[in-house]
Design a protein around this motif. Structure first.
Motif, PDB file in Angstrom:
ATOM      1  N   ARG A 237       0.857  -1.195   0.000  1.00 16.67           N
ATOM      2  CA  ARG A 237       0.000   0.000   0.000  1.00 16.67           C
ATOM      3  C   ARG A 237       0.894   1.246   0.000  1.00 16.67           C
ATOM      4  N   GLU A 238       2.163   1.015  -0.287  1.00 20.11           N
ATOM      5  CA  GLU A 238       3.149   2.095  -0.300  1.00 20.11           C
ATOM      6  C   GLU A 238       3.173   2.872   1.007  1.00 20.11           C
ATOM      7  N   VAL A 239       3.010   2.148   2.117  1.00 15.43           N
ATOM      8  CA  VAL A 239       3.248   2.754   3.421  1.00 15.43           C
ATOM      9  C   VAL A 239       4.740   2.600   3.673  1.00 15.43           C
ATOM     10  N   ASP A 240       5.453   3.698   3.765  1.00 15.37           N
ATOM     11  CA  ASP A 240       6.893   3.628   3.944  1.00 15.37           C
ATOM     12  C   ASP A 240       7.248   3.609   5.427  1.00 15.37           C
ATOM     13  N   VAL A 241       8.356   2.953   5.762  1.00 12.14           N
ATOM     14  CA  VAL A 241       8.851   2.947   7.134  1.00 12.14           C
ATOM     15  C   VAL A 241      10.092   3.827   7.194  1.00 12.14           C
ATOM     16  N   ILE A 242      10.008   4.864   7.992  1.00 13.38           N
ATOM     17  CA  ILE A 242      11.090   5.848   8.090  1.00 13.38           C
ATOM     18  C   ILE A 242      11.832   5.624   9.400  1.00 13.38           C
ATOM     19  N   GLY A 243      13.141   5.527   9.332  1.00 15.80           N
ATOM     20  CA  GLY A 243      13.931   5.329  10.546  1.00 15.80           C
ATOM     21  C   GLY A 243      14.378   6.649  11.146  1.00 15.80           C
ATOM     22  N   ILE A 244      14.592   6.633  12.469  1.00 17.71           N
ATOM     23  CA  ILE A 244      15.038   7.843  13.167  1.00 17.71           C
ATOM     24  C   ILE A 244      16.225   7.511  14.038  1.00 17.71           C
ATOM     25  N   PHE A 245      17.322   8.264  13.879  1.00 16.89           N
ATOM     26  CA  PHE A 245      18.434   8.130  14.809  1.00 16.89           C
ATOM     27  C   PHE A 245      18.839   9.483  15.311  1.00 16.89           C
ATOM     28  N   ARG A 246      18.547   9.715  16.578  1.00 16.20           N
ATOM     29  CA  ARG A 246      18.853  10.989  17.214  1.00 16.20           C
ATOM     30  C   ARG A 246      18.292  12.147  16.384  1.00 16.20           C
ATOM     31  N   TYR A 247      19.153  13.059  15.908  1.00 10.95           N
ATOM     32  CA  TYR A 247      18.670  14.295  15.276  1.00 10.95           C
ATOM     33  C   TYR A 247      19.824  14.946  14.531  1.00 10.95           C
ATOM     34  N   LYS A 248      19.502  15.948  13.717  1.00  9.13           N
ATOM     35  CA  LYS A 248      20.561  16.759  13.111  1.00  9.13           C
ATOM     36  C   LYS A 248      20.029  18.158  12.880  1.00  9.13           C
ATOM     37  N   ASN A 249      20.838  19.149  13.174  1.00  9.13           N
ATOM     38  CA  ASN A 249      20.489  20.552  12.919  1.00  9.13           C
ATOM     39  C   ASN A 249      19.140  20.948  13.508  1.00  9.13           C
ATOM     40  N   THR A 250      18.907  20.531  14.760  1.00  9.68           N
ATOM     41  CA  THR A 250      17.602  20.809  15.367  1.00  9.68           C
ATOM     42  C   THR A 250      17.628  21.887  16.447  1.00  9.68           C
ATOM     43  N   TRP A 251      18.798  22.205  17.017  1.00  8.75           N
ATOM     44  CA  TRP A 251      18.796  23.140  18.143  1.00  8.75           C
ATOM     45  C   TRP A 251      18.242  24.523  17.796  1.00  8.75           C
ATOM     46  N   PRO A 252      18.674  25.094  16.679  1.00  9.66           N
ATOM     47  CA  PRO A 252      18.123  26.427  16.364  1.00  9.66           C
ATOM     48  C   PRO A 252      16.596  26.422  16.283  1.00  9.66           C
ATOM     49  N   LEU A 253      16.030  25.411  15.621  1.00 10.33           N
ATOM     50  CA  LEU A 253      14.574  25.368  15.497  1.00 10.33           C
ATOM     51  C   LEU A 253      13.904  25.129  16.854  1.00 10.33           C
ATOM     52  N   CYS A 254      14.463  24.229  17.655  1.00  6.62           N
ATOM     53  CA  CYS A 254      13.896  23.989  18.987  1.00  6.62           C
ATOM     54  C   CYS A 254      13.881  25.273  19.806  1.00  6.62           C
ATOM     55  N   LEU A 255      14.985  25.993  19.780  1.00  3.71           N
ATOM     56  CA  LEU A 255      15.066  27.214  20.570  1.00  3.71           C
ATOM     57  C   LEU A 255      14.065  28.251  20.076  1.00  3.71           C
ATOM     58  N   GLU A 256      13.854  28.281  18.764  1.00  5.42           N
ATOM     59  CA  GLU A 256      12.866  29.218  18.231  1.00  5.42           C
ATOM     60  C   GLU A 256      11.452  28.826  18.674  1.00  5.42           C
ATOM     61  N   PHE A 257      11.151  27.515  18.639  1.00  6.13           N
ATOM     62  CA  PHE A 257       9.840  27.052  19.099  1.00  6.13           C
ATOM     63  C   PHE A 257       9.621  27.434  20.558  1.00  6.13           C
ATOM     64  N   LEU A 258      10.695  27.317  21.371  1.00  5.24           N
ATOM     65  CA  LEU A 258      10.558  27.610  22.795  1.00  5.24           C
ATOM     66  C   LEU A 258      10.453  29.117  23.025  1.00  5.24           C
TER      67      LEU A 258
END
Lengths: 365, 363
Positions: free
Chosen positions: B300-321
Motif C-alpha cells: 500500500r506504499e506505506v513507507d517505514v522511516i527510521g530515526i536516529f537521534r537528530y541533526k540541525n535541530t537546536w536552532p529550530l527547537c530554541l525558536e519554538f521555545l
C-alpha cells in the motif's frame, strides 16, 4: 462450460471476440468475451501481444492472488499492446491503426489519491485481470479501454516491447520511489522478471554499480548478460545470511545505497536491511510473505528507510522513451512465445509456472 | 574530547570538577572528573540543568544499550544546558556568561555522511554518555563551541536541557514531513511520544491521536494538547479492534504514525492503521528483530522511516521555545539537586516510570 453474457448481443457479421478465461484452478479456456459498448472517451483495440505475469500464474494455480479471490470466471492477462480498431466519439489523440501499449488500471480520478497523483493507490482501481474488482483482463482478441491509458508506440518499438512496458513500469516506478541516480549503488535481490526490469531501469536512471543475487545460476547468468556488474549465488538458508552480507558488500566494493527486494522473504528482507548503508533505502517489491520477521529496529536506528511499491503510476511515457532511444533493451527478457489457441494457452501457463529459464512468456495474437 | 579521569588533579587551586560516574551495574558515584584542556574552538561550560534519558537508565541497569557496552567507568547524562565559563582562543560567537543549550554529539566532519549533512549517522560520532565517551552530568564540561547554542532570554536553562529530547521529536517530524495536511497517530505517550506530539503540533499537524497502555500518561497527553487519546493493550489479538478505535478517534485517514515504543504490536498497529501512501516513523527502540505485517503495508506504499537521534535541530527547537509555539516545561515532573543521594533517587524515580516523565537535575 461456455460463457456467453446474454445481455450483450452481437450482430451476425461481427467476429466473436474470444478471450482466455480462468474458470477454476488450472482450468483455462478460450471462450467468447463480449465487449462493453464504446464510450466517448474509449477506444477498441485489437490485442497483438500479451505477456504472462506472476499474478496471472497465481490465479491459474490457486484462483487467488494475495487477498484477491476470483470466485467466478475471469479473463486473465494485463501486460498488453495492440492496434486501435475504433475510436470513441470524443477521442482526438489517437487514430485507427495506431499501435499502442496499454496501461491496465482504470482509477476513479475523483478520490484524493487520484487527485494527488498517486492514482496507483486508488481504492476503486479497476485493473485488467484482477479479482479485486473482478475486472476482466486483456488476453483476448479485442478489448475496450480508455483512450488516455493507450500510449502510441514509436515506429521502432515493437508490439511485444509495448507489452513489456507493464512489467518494466514496476521497475521504473521503484527506481523513482527509491531515487535511483548516478549516486546510488544498487543491490537487487532476485533475478526473476521483476529483478531484471529493476536492473534495466536502475541502469537507465544512472546507477553506477548493480549487484544482483539469486538462488538460481541460470537467472544470474541472464542478469549478467543484461548488464549486472556482478552476481552472487545465494541460498535459501538463513544461516548463510551473515556470510552472504559480506560477499555482497565485497562485490559492491563500496556503500550499498539502495537494495531492492524483488522476492519478499524474511531472509531477503533481512539481508537487504543489513547490507544497506546508513541513510539508505530498502525497496520492498516482492510480495511473498505477509508477516515478516526482520531486524527492523537496527536498520531504522541507522535511518535505513523501507519504501513500498504498488504497481506504477505515470510510467508509460518514460518507458516508451527509454525503449525508443535504446537506453533500455527489453527484448532479451522474452524467452518464450506462444500463439492464441487452447493448446498453446495451457502450454504457455505451464511454462511460465515452471520458472527456471522462462523469464517472460509472450502471446502473439 | 578528552576522556577525563578520576585523579585528584588540583594544580591551580581550582574547584574540583565533579561528575556522576557509572561505575558498575546500578552503581552511580559522584567523583572527580578531570576536564581535557580547552581547544581553540572549545568552550568550558558550567552545567546547570541535566535531564535523565531512558538510555541513561538503561546503561545504569545493564551497562549496555543496543550494541554499545560500558567497559570502564563512564560519566552519565547528555540532555544539558549551562553557562559559559571560558572560551577557546578562536571562539567568537560565545562569551563567558552566555546561557547555552548543548548538542551532545561530536561528529567527524570528514566522512560522506557528515559532508552530506546527515552527521547524525557519522560512524565516528562521539556522543555524551555513549561509551566510551563521557557524559555531561557534571559541574563542568568542555565542548566544541559550535555545538553550544545561546538561549534566548525568555528560555530557561531547564528548557535548554529539554532541547535534546525535543530534538528527537523535531527530527522525526522533519523526516516524516509533518505539516498542516498530515494527521498524526502516536504510539506511546512517554517522554518521546510527548515531545513528538509537541513537535508535530508545532509543524502544523491538524489532528493528533495518541495511544498508550497507561491512563495517567494518556491524561498527560490530553492536557498537553492531544486531540484524542485511545487506551490500548499489550495483547496482539487486540490489534484489529484498536485500529478501528484509532480510525474513529482520528475521524479520517492516518497520514503518519510515529511508533515511539517500538514493539511488534505497536509497529503492527502502526502499519495497519496508516493510510496507503502514508508513513510509519519508527522512533522507539524496543526489540531488535520484529515480526510485523510488512508486505501488506509495502503493497500500500506505506513507507517505514527510521530515526536516529537528530541533526540541525537546536536552532529550530530554541525558536519554538522562544516563541511559545512549544511549551516543554510541563514535561519536567521531578527535580533533584546534584548530591550522591539525590542522584541515586533521581535515577530510581526515572526508572520507575509511571507518572515520572522528565526527571531534571539542577546544579
Amino acid at each position: 462450460m461456455v460463457i456467453i453474457n446474454t445481455e450483450m448481443s452481437q450482430s451476425e457479421d461481427e467476429e466473436i471476440n474470444m478471450a482466455a478465461w480462468i474458470l477454476g484452478v488450472k482450468d483455462l479456456s478460450i471462450q467468447p468475451y463480449p465487449l462493453p459498448s464504446l464510450g466517448p472517451h474509449d477506444v477498441k483495440i485489437r490485442i497483438k501481444a500479451v505477456g504472462i505475469c506472476g499474478s496471472d500464474v497465481h490465479y491459474y494455480k490457486t484462483m487467488r492472488c494475495a487477498n484477491f479471490i476470483a470466485n467466478k470466471p475471469m479473463v486473465l492477462g494485463h501486460e498488453c499492446a495492440g492496434i486501435i480498431q475504433e475510436l470513441g466519439t470524443q477521442v482526438q489523440s489517437l487514430a485507427v491503426g495506431d499501435r499502442v501499449a496499454l496501461e491496465p488500471g482504470i482509477s476513479c480520478q475523483t478520490c484524493n489519491f487520484c487527485k494527488g497523483g498517486r492514482y496507483n493507490l486508488c481504492r476503486g482501481m479497476k485493473c485488467f485481470g484482477s479479482a479485486s474488482t473482478h475486472t476482466h483482463g486483456s488476453l483476448a482478441n479485442m478489448v475496450v479501454h480508455p483512450a488516455n491509458l493507450c500510449f502510441k508506440l514509436p515506429d521502432n518499438v515493437s508490439l511485444e516491447e509495448g507489452a513489456m512496458i507493464e512489467p518494466l513500469s514496476v521497475g521504473v516506478h521503484a527506481c523513482r520511489r527509491a531515487n535511483i541516480s548516478p549516486d546510488t549503488n544498487v543491490l537487487i535481490i532476485g533475478a526473476g522478471p521483476i529483478g531484471l526490469v529493476v536492473s534495466l531501469a536502475a541502469r537507465a536512471f544512472g546507477s553506477p554499480r548493480i549487484v544482483m543475487v539469486d538462488v538460481d545460476n541460470t537467472r544470474l547468468s541472464i542478469a549478467k548478460d543484461l548488464g549486472a556488474d556482478e552476481t552472487i549465488l545465494v541460498s535459501t538458508s538463513i544461516q548463510d545470511m551473515e556470510k552472504e552480507v559480506v560477499q555482497i558488500q565485497n562485490a559492491m566494493r563500496s556503500k550499498i545505497h539502495v537494495s531492492f527486494d524483488c522476492v519478499g522473504y524474511n531472509k531477503t528482507m533481512s539481508t537487504s536491511l543489513n547490507v544497506t548503508t546508513s541513510g539508505g533505502k530498502v525497496c520492498l517489491i516482492g510480495l511473498a510473505q505477509t508477516e515478516m520477521t526482520v531486524p527492523l529496529t537496527p536498520a531504522a536506528a541507522r535511518e535505513v528507510d523501507v519504501i513500498g511499491i504498488f504497481r506504477y503510476r505515470n510510467t508509460w511515457p518514460l518507458c516508451i522513451e527509454l525503449l525508443r532511444t535504446g537506453k533500455i533493451d527489453i527484448k532479451p527478457l522474452i524467452s518464450h512465445r506462444f500463439g492464441f489457441s487452447q493448446k498453446e494457452l495451457e502450454e504457455a501457463f505451464e511454462t511460465s509456472a515452471r520458472g527456471g529459464n522462462a523469464i517472460k512468456i509472450m502471446f502473439n495474437l | 574530547m578528552g576522556k577525563g579521569g578520576m585523579s585528584v588533579d588540583d594544580d591551580h587551586g581550582e574547584e574540583q570538577n565533579m561528575a556522576a560516574w557509572l561505575v558498575a551495574i546500578n552503581t552511580l558515584k559522584i567523583q572527580p572528573f578531570n576536564l581535557p584542556p580547552l581547544g581553540p574552538h572549545d568552550v568550558r561550560v558550567r552545567m546547570k540543568a541535566v535531564g535523565i534519558c531512558g538510555s541513561d537508565v538503561h546503561y545504569l541497569k545493564t551497562l549496555r544499550c543496543a550494541h554499545f557496552v560500558v567497559e570502564e567507568p563512564m560519566v552519565i547524562g547528555h540532555e544539558c544546558a549551562g553557562i559559559i565559563e571560558e572560551v577557546g582562543s578562536e571562539v567568537k560567537a560565545l562569551v563567558p556568561g552566555d546561557r547555552v543549550a548543548i548538542e551532545p554529539g561530536i561528529s567527524c566532519w570528514r566522512c560522506d555522511h557528515c559532508k552530506q549533512g546527515r552527521y547524525n549517522l557519522c560512524p565516528d560520532m562521539k556522543f555524551f554518555a555513549t561509551p566510551p565517551v563521557h557524559g555531561s552530568l557534571a559541574n563542568q564540561i568542555v565542548h566544541p563551541a559550535d555545538l553550544c547554542f545561546k538561549l534566548p532570554d525568555n528560555v530557561s536553562l531547564e528548557e535548554g536541557a529539554m532541547c535534546e529530547p525535543l530534538s528527537v521529536g523535531v527530527h522525526a517530524c522533519r523526516r516524516a514531513e509533518i505539516g498542516p495536511e498530515t494527521k498524526v497517530l502516536i504510539m506511546g505517550a512517554g517522554p518521546i511520544g510527548l515531545v513528538t506530539m509537541l513537535a508535530a503540533r508545532a509543524f502544523g499537524a491538524p489532528r493528533i491521536v495518541i495511544v498508550d497502555v497507561d491512563d495517567h500518561r494518556l491524561s498527560v497527553a490530553k492536557s498537553l494538547g492531544a486531540d484524542d487519546i485511545v487506551k490500548v493493550s499489550t495483547n496482539s489479538q487486540d490489534v484489529p479492534g484498536e485500529v478501528e478505535q484509532i480510525h474513529k478517534a482520528m475521524g479520517a485517514d492516518v497520514d503518519v504514525t510515529f511508533d515511539c515504543a517500538g514493539f511488534n504490536k505497536t509497529m503492527t498497529t502502526a502499519l495497519s492503521a496508516t493510510k496507503p501512501g502514508g508513513k510509519v516513523c519508527l522512533v522507539g527502540m524496543g526489540h531488535s528483530e520484529m515480526t510485523v505485517p510488512l508486505t501488506p503495508a509495502a503493497a500500500r506504499e506505506v513507507d517505514v522511516i527510521g530515526i536516529f537521534r537528530y541533526k540541525n535541530t537546536w536552532p529550530l527547537c530554541l525558536e519554538f521555545l522562544r516563541s511559545g509555539k512549544i511549551d516543554v516545561k510541563p514535561l519536567i515532573t521531578h527535580r533533584y539537586g546534584f548530591s550522591q543521594k539525590e542522584v541515586e533517587e533521581a535515577f530510581e524515580t526515572s526508572a520507575a516510570g509511571g507518572n515520572a516523565i522528565k526527571v531534571m537535575f539542577n546544579l
